[in-house]
Each structure stands twice: as C-alpha cells, then as structure tokens.
Design an enzyme around this catalytic site. Structure first.
Site, PDB file in Angstrom:
ATOM      1  CE1 TYR A  35      -3.677  -2.525   0.643  1.00  0.00           C
ATOM      2  CE2 TYR A  35      -2.491  -3.153   2.632  1.00  0.00           C
ATOM      3  CZ  TYR A  35      -3.497  -3.382   1.719  1.00  0.00           C
ATOM      4  OH  TYR A  35      -4.322  -4.467   1.884  1.00  0.00           O
ATOM      5  CG  ASN A  40     -10.649   8.665   3.915  1.00  0.00           C
ATOM      6  OD1 ASN A  40     -10.704   8.849   5.128  1.00  0.00           O
ATOM      7  ND2 ASN A  40     -11.476   9.276   3.077  1.00  0.00           N
ATOM      8  CE1 TYR A  87      -3.690  -0.871  -3.868  1.00  0.00           C
ATOM      9  CE2 TYR A  87      -4.085   0.800  -5.545  1.00  0.00           C
ATOM     10  CZ  TYR A  87      -4.559  -0.031  -4.558  1.00  0.00           C
ATOM     11  OH  TYR A  87      -5.906  -0.042  -4.257  1.00  0.00           O
ATOM     12  CG  ASP A 169     -10.844  -3.449   0.803  1.00  0.00           C
ATOM     13  OD1 ASP A 169     -11.299  -2.685   1.654  1.00  0.00           O
ATOM     14  OD2 ASP A 169      -9.814  -3.198   0.151  1.00  0.00           O
ATOM     15  CD  GLU A 399      -3.494  -5.484   5.418  1.00  0.00           C
ATOM     16  OE1 GLU A 399      -4.433  -4.987   4.758  1.00  0.00           O
ATOM     17  OE2 GLU A 399      -2.597  -6.189   4.904  1.00  0.00           O
TER      18      GLU A 399
END
Length: 433
Positions: A35, A40, A87, A169, A399
C-alpha cells in the site's frame, strides 16, 4: 498475557519506528510495497499514533488527507501523492483528473472523531486552535456531501458504491451484492498477490467485479446523480453508517466548542435524527445483529461480521437490541483468546486468515470497544482490549491477525496497528481505554 516492562518499552519504540519508517513527508503509507499511497481511514487512525509523541505530525496527517478533498466535499479513499508501480489499480485506471490524483470513491469517515480526540488531547493549545479553524469547514463539507450525495432520497441511510469504500474490502457481507456486478472483459495484472500470499487475498472473481465498478465510475464521469441511479452495487453499509453517525456527533461537538452554529450544523442535527429513526431497517431478529442492506435486491446482507457491532460506537443500539447483541458478542469472544474476528467463527463464510473474512483488525476493535464502554458493557470492552493487545504481543504490528492464533495476516510493519499500539494498547496508554 504477562509481558515484561522491557518488552513493552521495546514494542513502543518499534511502533514509533514503524510510523517514522512509513512516513513519506506529511502522510504515512499503511506499509511499503503493498500500500504505497495515502489511504483515507488509515491516515485518520494513524494520526492517533503520532499524537503521543509528535503532535504537529498528528495534525499534519489529517491536513494532508484533507488537501485532496474534492470540490463536492468528498474525501477520496486513496490519494496518489507520487508514482509507484507496486500497487494496482493506480491513477491511470481510476482516471481522476484533479490537482492531486486520487480514486473516485471514499472510505468510512472516522476523521471527525479523530479530530475531536486531537483537539481534546493535544497539549499545544495554540496549535490545536490554529488547525481546527481550517479543518472544521472541511469536515462540514465532507459530511454534507455524505448526506446529500449518498442519500439523496433522505432515507436516513447513506449508500456505498464499492466494497473498497467500506474499508472491509473482502467481507463476506458483500458476496451476494457483488454477484449482480458483471466481470470486466479486459486483462490485468494484480500487484497485491506479489506481496502477500494469494490464500490471504480476494479471489479473482471478486477482483474482476471490483474493477468493473472502477470502470463504471469513470464511464459515468464521476457524476453522483448518475451513479446513484445506475450503479449495480448499492449498499447501506452498517459500518459506514455507524462511523458517519458517531463522526457527525463529534463534529457537532467541535462546532459547539468553537462557536460554529449555522444552517449547516442544524441540517447535520436533523440528519442524526433521521439516521436514528431508520436503523431498525438494518436489524435482524433472526441473528440478533445489525447487517448491511443491499438496496438493489432489497435484502439484508446475511453474513455475521464485526461491522454489525459498530452501532454501539454510533450510539444507535436501542434498549431492546442491546441485550441480545451482547449475547452474540459473548458467544463470539468464547472462540479465541484473540479478539475479535471480523467474521463470526460460526458463520459459514468464516476464514480465519483471508482478508476481512476472519482476521482481527485492531482499529475496528478500538471503535467497538469505545461503543461498549459508552453503553456500560465494561467487561466485554476489557475482553476486546485484552484480545487486541494479545495480538501485538504474539506477532507485532501487522495489518491484521489470524483470528485463532494471533499470527500475522496481511502486510507487516503496518501503520494503523502501530498507531493502535501507541494510542490504545501499550502501557501508559491505558487511561484512554
């Protein structure tokens, strides 16, 4: 889990180093490679990690994100500050032509809730007062966009147009809604599976549909009215609705503290009431949980996920719902010393290590924990806190975490996990629980 003071001190320094190493000058990438841009809700959470040891940098994280705000008020889900070939899909696929390249969708608007914390806890009051004057109008613009563009029919429940907007996601909550989305008819090369084992990532059939939606937004020229009418994926996402509701309350608190009182703030108050009156649509008496709602098929998204606990964070759980929902949570927590899996372990779609279908995500835990404390469920809040801390003790700042073993899931050296360690979970931060 008992851990020595030396180990805790070491983890605190590792968490700080993670943020510093992921800092690209004003914004923090979630992790290098996987990433490489500014996300955001990652940046909002990361600001909390900077707060304990670098207040100016915490504020800069938020203003950097807001610098990419669209004229409509939308704050995009990814800002492409600089080029990277690690990415996909990048700015060439999204096709947005703004001063700052970005995606054309957004993410859960937790930023106002974070800004409230920064404003309350920043020791440099002059810095806080100077920052807040610029930020509040931008936050108001963002929240007005949510309510007017994502709920133009005033139902009380905003919509999402892409699973990526949820931040969750690959949640099984989106499976049925995605089935209505066609697959793309062009070839592409994913980048995520070159960084992370494919067994932890979405399948190709999901990715094909993710990219169809990206194409669709571009073909609609990013027109909110056309997209609302025609988007094949249109979901009342319970996580976004809950986070937006809490954030609007926090924004109105900031407005009151800084003397902002106008037609816009009155409108935001009305929207709070409208959402509160509409939430029963997302409650399922069969599962005793909140679920997202597929507005295209007019049906609840049946998977039992941690998103269904976020109405606690919003203060949207009524007295009749609180007891059965807590019973569901108590059962959930019995399955592992680590907490809390993103999909209920008894759900048929549960996968303990595949992206958002089971792994533990600490920033979601933090929001659920805050909501539980607001409702007086301190035992469950403490259990989630302990289960979250155990993840860091087991395998560091990843993560996410395997729901049953606490092992690494997803990317390593991850910014929002380090931030949650610094702000919430590691010693000398416990007063914020």
């Amino acid at each position: 889990m008992k851990v020595s003071d030396h180990k805790n001190a070491q983890l605190i320094e590792e968490a700080k180093a993670t943020l510093i190493n992921n800092d690209l000058g004003g914004y923090t990438v979630p992790t290098h490679g996987l990433y490489p841009f500014q996300w955001n809700w990652d940046s909002a959470i990361v600001a909390l990690g900077w707060l304990p040891f670098d207040e100016p940098r915490a504020w800069e994280e938020t203003t950097s994100l807001l610098s990419a705000q669209w004229q409509t008020g939308m704050v995009p889900h990814v800002v492409f500050h600089q080029q990277s070939d690690t990415y996909f899909p990048g700015p060439d696929i999204w096709g947005v032509k703004n001063e700052l390249d970005s995606t054309s969708i957004t993410q859960p608007p937790v930023l106002a809730s974070v800004i409230k914390i920064l404003y309350e806890e920043t020791k440099d009051r002059a810095l806080a007062d100077s920052q807040i004057k610029t930020i509040i109008p931008q936050l108001i613009h963002s929240h007005l966009w949510w309510y007017k563009h994502r709920d133009p029919e005033n139902t009380g429940l905003v919509v999402s147009y892409h699973p990526w907007e949820s931040g969750m996601d690959n949640s099984p909550a989106w499976d049925d809604a995605l089935e209505a989305v066609p697959c793309i008819d062009w070839e592409y090369t994913r980048r995520d599976t070159s960084h992370i084992d494919a067994s932890e990532r979405p399948h190709k059939k999901e990715y094909d549909r993710f990219l169809y939606l990206v194409d669709f937004f571009r073909k609609m020229n990013f027109d909110d009215t056309l997209i609302y009418q025609d988007c094949p994926y249109r979901v009342n996402d319970v996580s976004i609705i809950s986070i937006l509701h809490r954030a609007t309350k926090d924004l109105l608190w900031l407005c009151e503290k800084t003397g902002v009182d106008n037609e816009q703030t009155e409108y935001l108050k009305e929207r709070l009431n409208l959402t509160a009156s509409a939430m029963n649509k997302l409650w399922c008496a069969k599962t005793n949980m909140f679920h997202s709602f597929d507005t295209r098929s007019n049906s609840l998204c049946q998977a039992r996920t941690s998103a269904g606990l976020l109405p606690f964070f919003a203060g949207l759980v009524n007295e009749q719902q609180a007891t059965p929902l807590i019973s569901v949570l108590d059962n959930w927590l019995e399955h592992s010393q680590f907490a809390i899996s993103s999909t209920h372990p008894e759900d048929p779609n549960y996968e303990p290590q595949r992206y958002w279908r089971g792994p533990i995500w600490l920033h979601v835990n933090w929001m659920i924990m805050l909501g539980l404390k607001d409702y007086g469920f301190s035992t469950q809040a403490e259990r989630i806190t302990d289960g979250s801390r155990a993840c860091i003790y087991a395998s560091g700042f990843n993560e996410s975490f395997h729901a049953e073993t606490g092992a690494r899931s997803g990317g390593a050296d991850f910014s929002w996990t380090a931030a949650m360690g610094l702000y919430w979970l590691l010693p000398n931060q416990t007063e914020k629980e």
